[in-house]
Each structure stands twice: as C-alpha cells, then as structure tokens.
Design a protein around this motif. Structure first.
Motif, PDB file in Angstrom:
ATOM      1  N   ALA A 185       6.669  -7.640   6.471  1.00 10.54           N
ATOM      2  CA  ALA A 185       6.336  -8.993   6.023  1.00 10.54           C
ATOM      3  C   ALA A 185       7.147 -10.047   6.270  1.00 10.54           C
ATOM      4  O   ALA A 185       7.024 -11.098   6.739  1.00 10.54           O
ATOM      5  CB  ALA A 185       5.918  -8.781   4.483  1.00 10.54           C
ATOM      6  N   ALA A 186       8.376  -9.692   5.956  1.00 15.68           N
ATOM      7  CA  ALA A 186       9.647 -10.660   6.172  1.00 15.68           C
ATOM      8  C   ALA A 186       9.627 -11.124   7.462  1.00 15.68           C
ATOM      9  O   ALA A 186       9.677 -12.403   7.936  1.00 15.68           O
ATOM     10  CB  ALA A 186      10.917 -10.325   5.549  1.00 15.68           C
ATOM     11  N   GLU A 187       9.760 -10.215   8.393  1.00  7.09           N
ATOM     12  CA  GLU A 187       9.697 -10.812   9.818  1.00  7.09           C
ATOM     13  C   GLU A 187       8.422 -11.227  10.451  1.00  7.09           C
ATOM     14  O   GLU A 187       8.841 -12.421  11.099  1.00  7.09           O
ATOM     15  CB  GLU A 187       9.782  -9.254  10.690  1.00  7.09           C
TER      16      GLU A 187
ATOM     17  N   VAL B 199      -0.625  -6.459   6.769  1.00  9.93           N
ATOM     18  CA  VAL B 199       0.283  -6.075   6.012  1.00  9.93           C
ATOM     19  C   VAL B 199       0.309  -6.268   4.586  1.00  9.93           C
ATOM     20  O   VAL B 199       0.541  -5.046   3.717  1.00  9.93           O
ATOM     21  CB  VAL B 199       1.773  -6.557   6.392  1.00  9.93           C
ATOM     22  N   GLU B 200      -0.375  -7.246   4.241  1.00  8.55           N
ATOM     23  CA  GLU B 200      -0.391  -7.750   2.510  1.00  8.55           C
ATOM     24  C   GLU B 200      -1.462  -6.914   2.022  1.00  8.55           C
ATOM     25  O   GLU B 200      -1.331  -6.313   1.135  1.00  8.55           O
ATOM     26  CB  GLU B 200      -0.637  -8.956   2.480  1.00  8.55           C
ATOM     27  N   ARG B 201      -2.336  -6.613   3.008  1.00 11.02           N
ATOM     28  CA  ARG B 201      -3.652  -5.719   2.524  1.00 11.02           C
ATOM     29  C   ARG B 201      -3.108  -4.174   2.206  1.00 11.02           C
ATOM     30  O   ARG B 201      -3.519  -3.608   1.292  1.00 11.02           O
ATOM     31  CB  ARG B 201      -4.520  -5.721   3.510  1.00 11.02           C
ATOM     32  N   MET B 202      -2.174  -3.881   3.133  1.00  8.20           N
ATOM     33  CA  MET B 202      -1.930  -2.497   3.234  1.00  8.20           C
ATOM     34  C   MET B 202      -0.927  -2.247   2.104  1.00  8.20           C
ATOM     35  O   MET B 202      -0.919  -1.278   1.361  1.00  8.20           O
ATOM     36  CB  MET B 202      -0.965  -1.975   4.358  1.00  8.20           C
ATOM     37  N   GLY B 203      -0.040  -3.420   1.753  1.00  4.99           N
ATOM     38  CA  GLY B 203       0.757  -3.365   0.582  1.00  4.99           C
ATOM     39  C   GLY B 203      -0.063  -3.219  -0.751  1.00  4.99           C
ATOM     40  O   GLY B 203       0.337  -2.445  -1.651  1.00  4.99           O
ATOM     41  N   ARG B 204      -1.221  -3.979  -0.877  1.00  2.95           N
ATOM     42  CA  ARG B 204      -1.966  -3.765  -2.096  1.00  2.95           C
ATOM     43  C   ARG B 204      -2.756  -2.511  -2.220  1.00  2.95           C
ATOM     44  O   ARG B 204      -2.494  -2.109  -3.376  1.00  2.95           O
ATOM     45  CB  ARG B 204      -3.122  -5.064  -2.105  1.00  2.95           C
TER      46      ARG B 204
ATOM     47  N   LEU C 297      -1.309   0.299  -1.153  1.00  2.00           N
ATOM     48  CA  LEU C 297      -0.522   1.208  -1.531  1.00  2.00           C
ATOM     49  C   LEU C 297       0.266   1.023  -2.825  1.00  2.00           C
ATOM     50  O   LEU C 297       1.137   1.568  -3.282  1.00  2.00           O
ATOM     51  CB  LEU C 297       0.626   1.409  -0.523  1.00  2.00           C
ATOM     52  N   GLY C 298      -0.071  -0.254  -3.536  1.00  2.00           N
ATOM     53  CA  GLY C 298       0.484  -0.672  -4.601  1.00  2.00           C
ATOM     54  C   GLY C 298       1.853  -1.323  -4.606  1.00  2.00           C
ATOM     55  O   GLY C 298       2.714  -1.146  -5.362  1.00  2.00           O
ATOM     56  N   VAL C 299       2.143  -1.973  -3.355  1.00  2.00           N
ATOM     57  CA  VAL C 299       3.594  -2.517  -3.127  1.00  2.00           C
ATOM     58  C   VAL C 299       3.098  -4.003  -3.338  1.00  2.00           C
ATOM     59  O   VAL C 299       2.369  -4.580  -2.606  1.00  2.00           O
ATOM     60  CB  VAL C 299       3.908  -2.176  -1.702  1.00  2.00           C
ATOM     61  N   ASP C 300       4.002  -4.403  -4.283  1.00  2.00           N
ATOM     62  CA  ASP C 300       4.137  -5.896  -4.397  1.00  2.00           C
ATOM     63  C   ASP C 300       5.051  -6.747  -3.159  1.00  2.00           C
ATOM     64  O   ASP C 300       6.217  -6.830  -3.306  1.00  2.00           O
ATOM     65  CB  ASP C 300       4.529  -6.404  -5.784  1.00  2.00           C
ATOM     66  N   LEU C 301       4.285  -7.533  -2.469  1.00  2.00           N
ATOM     67  CA  LEU C 301       5.199  -8.546  -1.398  1.00  2.00           C
ATOM     68  C   LEU C 301       5.094  -9.873  -1.750  1.00  2.00           C
ATOM     69  O   LEU C 301       5.614 -10.592  -1.047  1.00  2.00           O
ATOM     70  CB  LEU C 301       4.041  -8.131  -0.168  1.00  2.00           C
ATOM     71  N   THR C 302       4.610 -10.222  -2.922  1.00  2.00           N
ATOM     72  CA  THR C 302       4.431 -11.505  -3.293  1.00  2.00           C
ATOM     73  C   THR C 302       5.794 -12.036  -3.664  1.00  2.00           C
ATOM     74  O   THR C 302       6.054 -13.278  -3.491  1.00  2.00           O
ATOM     75  CB  THR C 302       3.513 -11.993  -4.703  1.00  2.00           C
ATOM     76  N   GLU C 303       6.885 -11.199  -4.267  1.00  2.00           N
ATOM     77  CA  GLU C 303       8.210 -11.682  -4.440  1.00  2.00           C
ATOM     78  C   GLU C 303       8.699 -12.075  -3.124  1.00  2.00           C
ATOM     79  O   GLU C 303       9.535 -13.194  -3.006  1.00  2.00           O
ATOM     80  CB  GLU C 303       8.800 -10.360  -5.138  1.00  2.00           C
ATOM     81  N   GLU C 304       8.389 -11.365  -1.905  1.00  2.00           N
ATOM     82  CA  GLU C 304       9.306 -11.712  -0.895  1.00  2.00           C
ATOM     83  C   GLU C 304       8.561 -13.230  -0.460  1.00  2.00           C
ATOM     84  O   GLU C 304       9.391 -14.013   0.371  1.00  2.00           O
ATOM     85  CB  GLU C 304       9.002 -10.635   0.183  1.00  2.00           C
ATOM     86  N   ALA C 305       7.412 -13.364  -0.669  1.00  2.00           N
ATOM     87  CA  ALA C 305       6.748 -14.495  -0.180  1.00  2.00           C
ATOM     88  C   ALA C 305       7.317 -15.840  -0.887  1.00  2.00           C
ATOM     89  O   ALA C 305       7.576 -16.900  -0.440  1.00  2.00           O
ATOM     90  CB  ALA C 305       5.186 -14.495  -0.305  1.00  2.00           C
TER      91      ALA C 305
END
Length: 65
Positions: A13-15, A42-47, A49-57
């Motif tokens: 996601a960062a890349e 990637v964000e959909r996959m994170g959701r 799997l329960g991985v929060d990617l909003t902090e990185e955003a």
C-alpha cells in the motif's frame, strides 16, 4: 495475523501510494488511475483480513501535505 500478510499489505500500500504521488507529479493520469485501482484492491484485501491500512494513508497524507 502472524503469517506475514499484514506487513506485506502495508508495504505494498505504501509503495502504491508513493508511485501514485510520483505519477501525479509527472501529470501521468493513466498511471495515477492504475495505481489507484491497485491500491483499492490492496485496501479491500486488508479489510477482508482485518488489516487497518488507514493509518498508513494518514501518515502518507501528512508527509505530502
């Protein structure tokens, strides 16, 4: 999640955010759209799997402006 998927998702996601920002800086609308679609996946996959990617955003947004 101990199988390493969370760090990989965060890194990807960062890349993608970085690549999208660089494409936007070049005025490359097609690449911006492509990276946006990839990032949304990637964000959909994170959701799922329960991985929060909003902090990185939030951090990426803070760095860029």
């Amino acid at each position: 999640m101990s199988d390493g998927r969370a760090p990989r998702l965060r890194r990807t996601a960062a890349e993608l955010r970085q690549a999208r920002a660089e494409a936007a800086g070049r005025g490359d609308a097609w690449s911006v759209a492509l990276h946006t679609v990839d990032l949304e996946e990637v964000e959909r996959m994170g959701r799922e799997l329960g991985v929060d990617l909003t902090e990185e955003a939030d951090q990426a947004g803070a760095v860029r402006g």
